[in-house]
Design a protein around this motif. Structure first.
Motif, PDB file in Angstrom:
ATOM      1  N   ILE A 226       0.721  -1.254  -0.014  1.00  0.00           N
ATOM      2  CA  ILE A 226       0.005  -0.081  -0.137  1.00  0.00           C
ATOM      3  C   ILE A 226       0.995   1.460  -0.242  1.00  0.00           C
ATOM      4  CG2 ILE A 226      -1.640   1.290   1.382  1.00  0.00           C
ATOM      5  CD1 ILE A 226      -2.720  -1.428   2.349  1.00  0.00           C
ATOM      6  N   ALA A 227       1.876   1.330   0.647  1.00  0.00           N
ATOM      7  CA  ALA A 227       2.796   2.314   0.746  1.00  0.00           C
ATOM      8  C   ALA A 227       3.425   2.733  -0.541  1.00  0.00           C
ATOM      9  CB  ALA A 227       3.788   2.126   2.097  1.00  0.00           C
ATOM     10  N   HIS A 228       4.032   1.482  -1.136  1.00  0.00           N
ATOM     11  CA  HIS A 228       4.245   1.968  -2.292  1.00  0.00           C
ATOM     12  C   HIS A 228       3.636   1.945  -3.398  1.00  0.00           C
ATOM     13  CE1 HIS A 228       7.879   0.085  -0.184  1.00  0.00           C
ATOM     14  NE2 HIS A 228       8.645   0.813  -0.879  1.00  0.00           N
ATOM     15  N   GLN A 229       2.190   2.158  -3.310  1.00  0.00           N
ATOM     16  CA  GLN A 229       1.154   2.221  -4.353  1.00  0.00           C
ATOM     17  C   GLN A 229       1.163   1.303  -5.308  1.00  0.00           C
ATOM     18  OE1 GLN A 229       1.297   7.015  -3.208  1.00  0.00           O
ATOM     19  NE2 GLN A 229      -0.084   6.269  -5.008  1.00  0.00           N
ATOM     20  N   THR A 230       1.424   0.072  -4.893  1.00  0.00           N
ATOM     21  CA  THR A 230       1.417  -0.987  -6.064  1.00  0.00           C
ATOM     22  C   THR A 230       0.062  -1.254  -6.552  1.00  0.00           C
ATOM     23  OG1 THR A 230       1.510  -2.832  -4.529  1.00  0.00           O
ATOM     24  CG2 THR A 230       3.455  -1.842  -5.086  1.00  0.00           C
ATOM     25  N   GLU A 231       0.086  -1.847  -7.655  1.00  0.00           N
ATOM     26  CA  GLU A 231      -1.500  -2.411  -8.219  1.00  0.00           C
ATOM     27  C   GLU A 231      -1.996  -3.137  -6.985  1.00  0.00           C
ATOM     28  OE1 GLU A 231      -3.257  -5.290 -11.365  1.00  0.00           O
ATOM     29  OE2 GLU A 231      -1.232  -4.544 -11.914  1.00  0.00           O
ATOM     30  N   ALA A 232      -1.338  -4.294  -6.312  1.00  0.00           N
ATOM     31  CA  ALA A 232      -1.777  -5.262  -5.453  1.00  0.00           C
ATOM     32  C   ALA A 232      -2.169  -4.444  -4.212  1.00  0.00           C
ATOM     33  CB  ALA A 232      -1.016  -6.427  -5.427  1.00  0.00           C
ATOM     34  N   GLY A 233      -1.132  -3.622  -3.706  1.00  0.00           N
ATOM     35  CA  GLY A 233      -1.550  -2.707  -2.392  1.00  0.00           C
ATOM     36  C   GLY A 233      -2.899  -1.779  -2.390  1.00  0.00           C
ATOM     37  N   LEU A 234      -2.958  -1.214  -3.405  1.00  0.00           N
ATOM     38  CA  LEU A 234      -4.273  -0.224  -3.841  1.00  0.00           C
ATOM     39  C   LEU A 234      -5.269  -1.223  -4.070  1.00  0.00           C
ATOM     40  CD1 LEU A 234      -2.769   2.631  -5.760  1.00  0.00           C
ATOM     41  CD2 LEU A 234      -3.237   2.468  -3.124  1.00  0.00           C
ATOM     42  N   LYS A 235      -5.398  -2.376  -4.682  1.00  0.00           N
ATOM     43  CA  LYS A 235      -6.584  -2.983  -4.449  1.00  0.00           C
ATOM     44  C   LYS A 235      -6.977  -3.692  -3.237  1.00  0.00           C
ATOM     45  CE  LYS A 235      -6.342  -5.128  -9.329  1.00  0.00           C
ATOM     46  NZ  LYS A 235      -6.065  -6.486  -9.912  1.00  0.00           N
ATOM     47  N   VAL A 236      -5.992  -4.000  -2.420  1.00  0.00           N
ATOM     48  CA  VAL A 236      -6.291  -4.246  -0.860  1.00  0.00           C
ATOM     49  C   VAL A 236      -7.076  -3.288  -0.158  1.00  0.00           C
ATOM     50  CG1 VAL A 236      -5.206  -4.993   1.409  1.00  0.00           C
ATOM     51  CG2 VAL A 236      -4.591  -6.377  -0.923  1.00  0.00           C
ATOM     52  N   LEU A 237      -6.307  -1.933  -0.383  1.00  0.00           N
ATOM     53  CA  LEU A 237      -6.836  -0.842   0.191  1.00  0.00           C
ATOM     54  C   LEU A 237      -8.215  -0.559  -0.162  1.00  0.00           C
ATOM     55  CD1 LEU A 237      -6.649   1.359   2.383  1.00  0.00           C
ATOM     56  CD2 LEU A 237      -5.159   2.708   0.639  1.00  0.00           C
ATOM     57  N   MET A 238      -8.294  -0.501  -1.274  1.00  0.00           N
ATOM     58  CA  MET A 238      -9.675   0.013  -1.912  1.00  0.00           C
ATOM     59  C   MET A 238     -10.756  -1.114  -1.381  1.00  0.00           C
ATOM     60  SD  MET A 238     -10.688   2.797  -3.612  1.00  0.00           S
ATOM     61  CE  MET A 238     -12.439   3.161  -3.856  1.00  0.00           C
ATOM     62  N   GLU A 239     -10.359  -2.388  -1.562  1.00  0.00           N
ATOM     63  CA  GLU A 239     -11.397  -3.411  -1.174  1.00  0.00           C
ATOM     64  C   GLU A 239     -11.789  -3.264   0.387  1.00  0.00           C
ATOM     65  OE1 GLU A 239      -9.482  -6.930  -2.088  1.00  0.00           O
ATOM     66  OE2 GLU A 239      -9.960  -6.980  -4.411  1.00  0.00           O
ATOM     67  N   ALA A 240     -10.816  -3.032   1.189  1.00  0.00           N
ATOM     68  CA  ALA A 240     -10.974  -2.722   2.620  1.00  0.00           C
ATOM     69  C   ALA A 240     -11.921  -1.569   2.925  1.00  0.00           C
ATOM     70  CB  ALA A 240      -9.502  -2.613   3.296  1.00  0.00           C
ATOM     71  N   LEU A 241     -11.804  -0.542   2.237  1.00  0.00           N
ATOM     72  CA  LEU A 241     -12.583   0.589   2.392  1.00  0.00           C
ATOM     73  C   LEU A 241     -13.683   0.513   1.719  1.00  0.00           C
ATOM     74  CD1 LEU A 241     -10.050   3.411   0.924  1.00  0.00           C
ATOM     75  CD2 LEU A 241     -10.487   3.030   3.558  1.00  0.00           C
ATOM     76  N   ILE A 242     -14.067  -0.473   0.839  1.00  0.00           N
ATOM     77  CA  ILE A 242     -15.305  -0.466   0.183  1.00  0.00           C
ATOM     78  C   ILE A 242     -16.098  -1.474   1.290  1.00  0.00           C
ATOM     79  CG2 ILE A 242     -16.618  -1.877  -1.530  1.00  0.00           C
ATOM     80  CD1 ILE A 242     -14.543  -0.491  -3.412  1.00  0.00           C
ATOM     81  N   GLN A 243     -15.417  -2.531   1.678  1.00  0.00           N
ATOM     82  CA  GLN A 243     -16.033  -3.366   2.820  1.00  0.00           C
ATOM     83  C   GLN A 243     -16.657  -2.511   3.992  1.00  0.00           C
ATOM     84  OE1 GLN A 243     -12.871  -6.339   3.222  1.00  0.00           O
ATOM     85  NE2 GLN A 243     -13.149  -7.261   1.176  1.00  0.00           N
ATOM     86  N   SER A 244     -15.763  -1.927   4.533  1.00  0.00           N
ATOM     87  CA  SER A 244     -16.042  -0.891   5.614  1.00  0.00           C
ATOM     88  C   SER A 244     -17.447  -0.227   5.507  1.00  0.00           C
ATOM     89  CB  SER A 244     -15.141   0.041   6.032  1.00  0.00           C
ATOM     90  OG  SER A 244     -15.287   0.878   6.951  1.00  0.00           O
ATOM     91  N   GLY A 245     -17.561   0.377   3.958  1.00  0.00           N
ATOM     92  CA  GLY A 245     -18.575   1.045   3.609  1.00  0.00           C
ATOM     93  C   GLY A 245     -19.829   0.203   3.619  1.00  0.00           C
ATOM     94  N   GLU A 246     -19.473  -1.021   3.144  1.00  0.00           N
ATOM     95  CA  GLU A 246     -20.712  -1.959   2.872  1.00  0.00           C
ATOM     96  C   GLU A 246     -21.043  -2.353   4.300  1.00  0.00           C
ATOM     97  OE1 GLU A 246     -19.500  -4.292  -1.269  1.00  0.00           O
ATOM     98  OE2 GLU A 246     -18.614  -4.843   0.754  1.00  0.00           O
ATOM     99  N   ALA A 247     -20.307  -2.610   5.364  1.00  0.00           N
ATOM    100  CA  ALA A 247     -20.630  -2.691   6.826  1.00  0.00           C
ATOM    101  C   ALA A 247     -21.666  -1.805   7.401  1.00  0.00           C
ATOM    102  CB  ALA A 247     -19.728  -2.977   7.677  1.00  0.00           C
ATOM    103  N   MET A 248     -21.227  -0.519   7.147  1.00  0.00           N
ATOM    104  CA  MET A 248     -22.293   0.458   7.267  1.00  0.00           C
ATOM    105  C   MET A 248     -23.495   0.439   6.674  1.00  0.00           C
ATOM    106  SD  MET A 248     -19.919   3.889   7.734  1.00  0.00           S
ATOM    107  CE  MET A 248     -18.733   3.674   6.157  1.00  0.00           C
TER     108      MET A 248
END
Length: 392
Positions: A226-248
């Motif tokens: 995530i810190a290096h803004q790799t494709e894999a890292g940003l996918k993980v971060l974006m998925e986590a943010l979306i999952q948090s929104g889905e929980a709300m």
């Protein structure tokens, strides 16, 4: 200053949000519209998000022969876009009557404005994130400024989220760090939700809490990419943010993802607006506030509860309940990471860790610790500390 975000029964039969997170995802936006019966999109963005992705969106709509309109939300003299009454009214008035779907191109504030507008106009909207910076993309909650007070209005979720990793990788590093800061805040928000259930009988949903916890853990486990803004890292971060929104969205309120750390953040935001000062990224404020709240909660877990209750000016009923449940309260508070551990997580992605780094004064920190619990009709560890006179 208090605002109440009502708990409600959620219809879980509603169709789930269509989520696409991949390189080149923007190419899927134009075909999505006619495939789902939409012919006249209205694109909402600001100058920065226009450059980041808006122009590509417009170009693809034009190339597909889809008639579209667009609106650039104006900023204040500091270059900040504010989701307040004037901005909301101007946006509502800017939507042509022919529009049958809105497209939010941006990060948190653009989405808050768009979802509020879509809800009031009774038309759907699509989400095009330009940075993995907040967890509100999938949420129904629209945090807006009304009369100078931050309030969360329950509106509508997007029909789809189209997150182009190529766009996300070009976002400023501070916005990525803000996304991690928003996720780190779940450490304290989840504790607050359990405290409120234990001490104030507020509804608690184990599934939503578990979903938020998994999203947090996936983010923390992938801080390096995530810190290096790799494709894999940003996918993980974006998925986590979306999952948090889905929980709300699952529970119909922001309890899984917003506790005392967000109350501090909202208090600071309101103060900066009142003094006409530049705004600070939401996730940056939340991350710093989480460290402060964790420090408070660890100290709170060590107090002599009998002595504290003896001095507390609260009802006997409240005293009895705190006394009865205090061993469980202590255990919950002690499960939090230490402030130093939270700071290390944020530093790993280049995020701020102290109020001074984001321009928040010691006086404002102290005032927010004393007063921010009034911003929401919710029971939190911060309110417990206030009731037990543990904030000085």
């Amino acid at each position: 200053m208090q605002s109440h975000e009502p708990y409600q029964t959620v219809d879980k039969t509603v169709n789930p949000i269509v989520v696409t997170i991949e390189n080149g995802a923007l190419a899927k936006l134009a075909p999505f519209l006619p495939d789902h019966g939409y012919r006249r999109p209205f694109v909402i963005m600001d100058e920065n998000t226009d450059r980041a992705a808006g122009r590509k969106v417009i170009a693809q709509l034009d190339q597909a022969g889809i008639t579209n309109d667009r609106y650039l939300i104006g900023s204040n003299r500091h270059g900040d876009v504010i989701a307040d009454e004037p901005t909301l009214v101007r946006t509502l008035l800017g939507v042509p009557k022919e529009a049958d779907i809105l497209i939010a191109v941006g990060a948190g504030t653009i989405h808050d404005i768009t979802r509020f507008t879509a809800d009031r106009m009774k038309i759907p909207f699509l989400s095009v994130p330009t940075a993995a910076s907040v967890d509100g993309f999938a949420s129904k909650g629209a945090p807006i400024i009304l009369g100078g007070v931050k309030k969360t209005i329950q509106t509508c979720a997007p029909l789809a989220i189209i997150a182009d990793v190529d766009v996300l990788q070009n976002a400023p590093r501070l916005m990525v760090a803000a996304g991690v800061g928003d996720m780190v805040g779940k450490y304290t928000s989840l504790i607050d939700w359990r405290l409120s259930h234990l001490l104030a009988d507020e509804p608690y949903d184990k599934d939503a809490a578990a979903k938020t916890c998994r999203a947090l853990e996936s983010c923390v486990a992938n801080l390096e990419p995530i810190a290096h803004q790799t494709e894999a890292g940003l996918k993980v971060l974006m998925e986590a943010l979306i999952q948090s929104g889905e929980a709300m969205m699952q529970v119909g309120h922001s309890r899984p993802a917003s506790g005392a750390e967000h109350h501090l953040s909202h208090y600071w935001e309101m103060e900066l607006l009142r003094k006409n000062k530049p705004q600070i990224l939401h996730g940056a404020k939340v991350g710093v506030a989480t460290i402060l709240i964790a420090d408070l909660y660890h100290r709170l877990s060590e107090i002599d509860i009998a002595a504290a209750l003896g001095d507390a000016e609260i009802s006997d009923q409240r005293k009895n309940r705190l006394q009865a449940h205090w061993p469980r309260v202590q255990k919950l508070l002690q499960t939090l990471p230490l402030p130093s551990e939270l700071a290390a997580l944020l530093r790993a992605v280049g995020g701020p860790t102290t109020p001074q780094e984001i321009g928040i004064s010691t006086d404002l920190v102290q005032r927010s610790l004393r007063e921010a619990h009034h911003l929401r009709d919710r029971y939190t560890g911060l309110k417990i500390a206030y009731e037990l006179n543990q904030l000085l």
